[in-house]
Structure formats: structure tokens, C-alpha cells
Design a protein around this motif. Structure first.
Motif, PDB file in Angstrom:
ATOM      1  N   ALA A 194       0.805  -1.219   0.000  1.00 47.14           N
ATOM      2  CA  ALA A 194       0.000   0.000   0.000  1.00 47.14           C
ATOM      3  C   ALA A 194       0.843   1.276   0.000  1.00 47.14           C
ATOM      4  CB  ALA A 194      -0.945   0.005   1.199  1.00 47.14           C
ATOM      5  N   TYR A 195       2.052   1.226   0.554  1.00 46.48           N
ATOM      6  CA  TYR A 195       2.900   2.415   0.614  1.00 46.48           C
ATOM      7  C   TYR A 195       3.707   2.640  -0.664  1.00 46.48           C
ATOM      8  CZ  TYR A 195       2.066   2.940   5.666  1.00 46.48           C
ATOM      9  OH  TYR A 195       1.500   3.154   6.906  1.00 46.48           O
ATOM     10  N   ASP A 196       3.788   1.653  -1.527  1.00 48.27           N
ATOM     11  CA  ASP A 196       4.587   1.782  -2.756  1.00 48.27           C
ATOM     12  C   ASP A 196       3.996   2.873  -3.646  1.00 48.27           C
ATOM     13  OD1 ASP A 196       5.867  -0.379  -1.616  1.00 48.27           O
ATOM     14  OD2 ASP A 196       5.241  -1.822  -3.152  1.00 48.27           O
ATOM     15  N   GLY A 197       4.805   3.845  -4.010  1.00 47.50           N
ATOM     16  CA  GLY A 197       4.371   4.944  -4.869  1.00 47.50           C
ATOM     17  C   GLY A 197       3.849   6.158  -4.121  1.00 47.50           C
ATOM     18  N   VAL A 198       3.741   6.068  -2.792  1.00 45.51           N
ATOM     19  CA  VAL A 198       3.152   7.158  -1.999  1.00 45.51           C
ATOM     20  C   VAL A 198       4.176   8.290  -1.807  1.00 45.51           C
ATOM     21  CG1 VAL A 198       2.150   7.775   0.252  1.00 45.51           C
ATOM     22  CG2 VAL A 198       1.506   5.629  -0.874  1.00 45.51           C
ATOM     23  N   VAL A 199       3.687   9.520  -1.987  1.00 49.61           N
ATOM     24  CA  VAL A 199       4.540  10.709  -1.951  1.00 49.61           C
ATOM     25  C   VAL A 199       4.772  11.235  -0.537  1.00 49.61           C
ATOM     26  CG1 VAL A 199       3.792  11.424  -4.254  1.00 49.61           C
ATOM     27  CG2 VAL A 199       2.604  12.340  -2.243  1.00 49.61           C
ATOM     28  N   PHE A 200       5.841  12.014  -0.408  1.00 49.09           N
ATOM     29  CA  PHE A 200       6.071  12.832   0.781  1.00 49.09           C
ATOM     30  C   PHE A 200       5.333  14.140   0.485  1.00 49.09           C
ATOM     31  CE2 PHE A 200       9.526   9.842   1.082  1.00 49.09           C
ATOM     32  CZ  PHE A 200       9.641   9.619   2.441  1.00 49.09           C
TER      33      PHE A 200
ATOM     34  N   ALA B 248       1.298   8.356  -6.213  1.00 50.75           N
ATOM     35  CA  ALA B 248       1.560   9.083  -7.455  1.00 50.75           C
ATOM     36  C   ALA B 248       1.403   8.213  -8.694  1.00 50.75           C
ATOM     37  CB  ALA B 248       2.961   9.697  -7.419  1.00 50.75           C
ATOM     38  N   THR B 249       1.369   6.895  -8.534  1.00 49.69           N
ATOM     39  CA  THR B 249       1.220   6.009  -9.696  1.00 49.69           C
ATOM     40  C   THR B 249      -0.247   5.746 -10.037  1.00 49.69           C
ATOM     41  OG1 THR B 249       1.297   3.948  -8.402  1.00 49.69           O
ATOM     42  CG2 THR B 249       3.402   4.876  -9.130  1.00 49.69           C
TER      43      THR B 249
ATOM     44  N   PHE C  44      -4.162  10.772  -9.881  1.00 48.11           N
ATOM     45  CA  PHE C  44      -3.452  11.305  -8.705  1.00 48.11           C
ATOM     46  C   PHE C  44      -3.492  12.827  -8.738  1.00 48.11           C
ATOM     47  CE2 PHE C  44       0.608  13.118  -7.159  1.00 48.11           C
ATOM     48  CZ  PHE C  44       0.460  12.861  -5.815  1.00 48.11           C
ATOM     49  N   ASP C  45      -3.811  13.427  -7.602  1.00 46.73           N
ATOM     50  CA  ASP C  45      -3.886  14.875  -7.471  1.00 46.73           C
ATOM     51  C   ASP C  45      -3.138  15.270  -6.198  1.00 46.73           C
ATOM     52  OD1 ASP C  45      -4.549  17.560  -7.093  1.00 46.73           O
ATOM     53  OD2 ASP C  45      -6.673  17.271  -7.552  1.00 46.73           O
ATOM     54  N   MET C  46      -2.009  15.918  -6.376  1.00 44.27           N
ATOM     55  CA  MET C  46      -1.161  16.292  -5.240  1.00 44.27           C
ATOM     56  C   MET C  46      -1.926  17.123  -4.208  1.00 44.27           C
ATOM     57  SD  MET C  46       1.750  15.818  -3.938  1.00 44.27           S
ATOM     58  CE  MET C  46       2.717  16.527  -2.625  1.00 44.27           C
ATOM     59  N   ARG C  47      -2.940  17.849  -4.648  1.00 47.09           N
ATOM     60  CA  ARG C  47      -3.719  18.678  -3.712  1.00 47.09           C
ATOM     61  C   ARG C  47      -4.494  17.829  -2.711  1.00 47.09           C
ATOM     62  NH1 ARG C  47      -6.588  21.931  -8.358  1.00 47.09           N
ATOM     63  NH2 ARG C  47      -6.697  19.750  -8.930  1.00 47.09           N
TER      64      ARG C  47
ATOM     65  N   VAL D 202       4.188  20.361  -0.576  1.00 46.81           N
ATOM     66  CA  VAL D 202       5.168  20.168  -1.636  1.00 46.81           C
ATOM     67  C   VAL D 202       4.492  20.444  -2.974  1.00 46.81           C
ATOM     68  CG1 VAL D 202       6.717  18.508  -2.739  1.00 46.81           C
ATOM     69  CG2 VAL D 202       6.403  18.450  -0.265  1.00 46.81           C
ATOM     70  N   SER D 203       5.160  21.227  -3.816  1.00 45.93           N
ATOM     71  CA  SER D 203       4.628  21.506  -5.152  1.00 45.93           C
ATOM     72  C   SER D 203       5.528  20.863  -6.197  1.00 45.93           C
ATOM     73  CB  SER D 203       4.511  23.016  -5.382  1.00 45.93           C
ATOM     74  OG  SER D 203       5.778  23.619  -5.265  1.00 45.93           O
ATOM     75  N   GLY D 204       5.020  20.803  -7.422  1.00 47.78           N
ATOM     76  CA  GLY D 204       5.780  20.161  -8.484  1.00 47.78           C
ATOM     77  C   GLY D 204       5.799  18.659  -8.272  1.00 47.78           C
ATOM     78  N   GLU D 205       6.890  18.029  -8.665  1.00 50.91           N
ATOM     79  CA  GLU D 205       7.012  16.577  -8.483  1.00 50.91           C
ATOM     80  C   GLU D 205       7.580  16.275  -7.102  1.00 50.91           C
ATOM     81  OE1 GLU D 205       9.469  12.710 -10.098  1.00 50.91           O
ATOM     82  OE2 GLU D 205       9.201  14.382 -11.478  1.00 50.91           O
ATOM     83  N   PRO D 206       6.779  15.657  -6.231  1.00 54.95           N
ATOM     84  CA  PRO D 206       7.268  15.338  -4.880  1.00 54.95           C
ATOM     85  C   PRO D 206       8.143  14.084  -4.897  1.00 54.95           C
ATOM     86  CG  PRO D 206       5.049  14.527  -5.144  1.00 54.95           C
ATOM     87  CD  PRO D 206       5.383  15.248  -6.420  1.00 54.95           C
TER      88      PRO D 206
END
Length: 187
Positions: free
Chosen positions: A59-65, A84-85, A89-92, A173-177
Motif C-alpha cells: 500500500a505504501y509503494d508509490g506514496v509521496v512525501f 503518485a502512480t 493522482f492529485d497532489m492537492r 510540496v509543489s511540483g514533483e514530490p
């Protein structure tokens, strides 16, 4: 003899005790390195069990900071909205979710929030931790007795220090985390 054999088989059939996590981190430009965490099962057994289960499920694989505050901490672990995969996916939204495993009651201890300590994120309620966790860049004594300590970084603090920082007081975090590409339970 039969009793000893039955006991041995029961132990072998039961779930393996997790002693740690190995987190592969990547970001802009590719891999950044590995963070090794020793989990404190004796300090926060329910929190460690939940984090371990989520890691074993991938479940944690691909998860952003998603929340990274310089001089304070790096937060990750939103398995609902932070991958993010995932399509869409929406960083907001990263950092606003959890998992379907439910909330965990507080397991406060006398462990202090020093550099490298891993704690569970939560909302206003002390009994609302779920999947998100954070790693301390610097000591945060104001968190002592307020958040559950679940572990400590044993190697890879240089990788933690290199996690892309967010902006402002929220540390968004903005852009690519940076993200956890693979989280493995170690024994």
C-alpha cells in the motif's frame, strides 16, 4: 514431545514479527536511496502492526512525501490519495486520506521526538492515526506525549535530509514530490 512440536508449529504459522522497514525513495532525477527504520513493537504495538500490514500489502509503494517542513519533519503514508502512480493522482489531495484499516488509539510513551524518530500523523483526536507517518529532521520536544512514536531511522538519514522540501508553514510540496517507490518489511 508432541506438545513441543505443536507449539513450534504454532509459532511458525503465526505472523512474523516485524523489526523494521526498508524504504526506497525516488524523486526528480530518479532514485535517491534507502531509509532503514527500526520499528518499536514494544512501544506502539498497534501502530506498528498497522504500518507493517500496509507495507506487506504494498500500500505504501508509490506514496509521496506530501508535507515536508525544513527543520521539522517529512510526512508521507497517505495510501488513499498519496499514490503518485494511481490514475487521477492529485497532489492537492495527498495527505487528506488514510487506509481502510481504521483509526488506531494513541500509544504514547516516554520516547522523545529526536532527529530520526518516526511518529504517526493524526488529526486533532489523539486516537485518529491510520496510515500516515513522519520522520523528524530535528528534535521536536513539543510533540512528546502528544503523538505516537513508532520507530527510528537506523540508516539513510542522508536520504531523509535530501527529501524535497515544501513551502510555507504547511510544508505543502509543489511540483514533483519525492516518493516511496518500495516499502519492505524487514525481520
Amino acid at each position: 514431545m508432541l506438545r513441543k512440536l505443536t507449539l513450534a508449529l504454532a509459532v511458525l504459522a503465526g505472523p512474523a514479527l516485524a523489526t523494521g522497514l526498508q524504504i526506497e525513495v525516488a524523486g526528480e532525477g530518479g532514485p535517491k536511496g534507502t531509509i532503514a527504520i527500526d520499528l518499536f513493537e514494544n512501544v506502539a504495538p498497534n501502530h506498528v502492526a498497522q504500518v507493517t500490514k500496509l507495507a506487506e500489502q504494498g500500500a505504501y509503494d508509490g506514496v509521496v512525501f506530501h508535507r515536508v517542513i525544513d527543520g521539522f519533519m517529512a510526512q508521507t503514508g497517505d495510501v488513499q490519495f498519496g499514490d503518485a502512480t494511481d490514475d487521477g493522482f492529485d497532489m492537492r489531495r495527498a495527505g487528506t486520506g488514510g487506509s481502510d484499516l481504521g483509526m488506531i488509539g494513541a500509544e504514547f510513551s516516554d520516547r522523545t521526538f529526536e532527529r530520526g524518530i518516526v511518529g504517526m500523523a493524526r488529526s486533532q483526536s489523539p486516537d485518529s492515526a491510520n496510515s500516515q507517518f513522519f520522520i523528524m529532521f530535528e528534535p521536536g520536544p513539543f510533540l512528546n506525549g502528544q503523538y505516537t512514536v513508532i520507530g527510528e531511522v537506523t540508516s539513510g538519514m542522508d536520504v531523509v535530509d535530501g527529501i524535497k522540501r515544501g513551502a510555507g508553514r504547511s510544508g505543502a510540496v509543489s511540483g514533483e514530490p519525492d516518493r516511496m517507490t518500495k516499502v519492505t518489511v524487514t525481520n
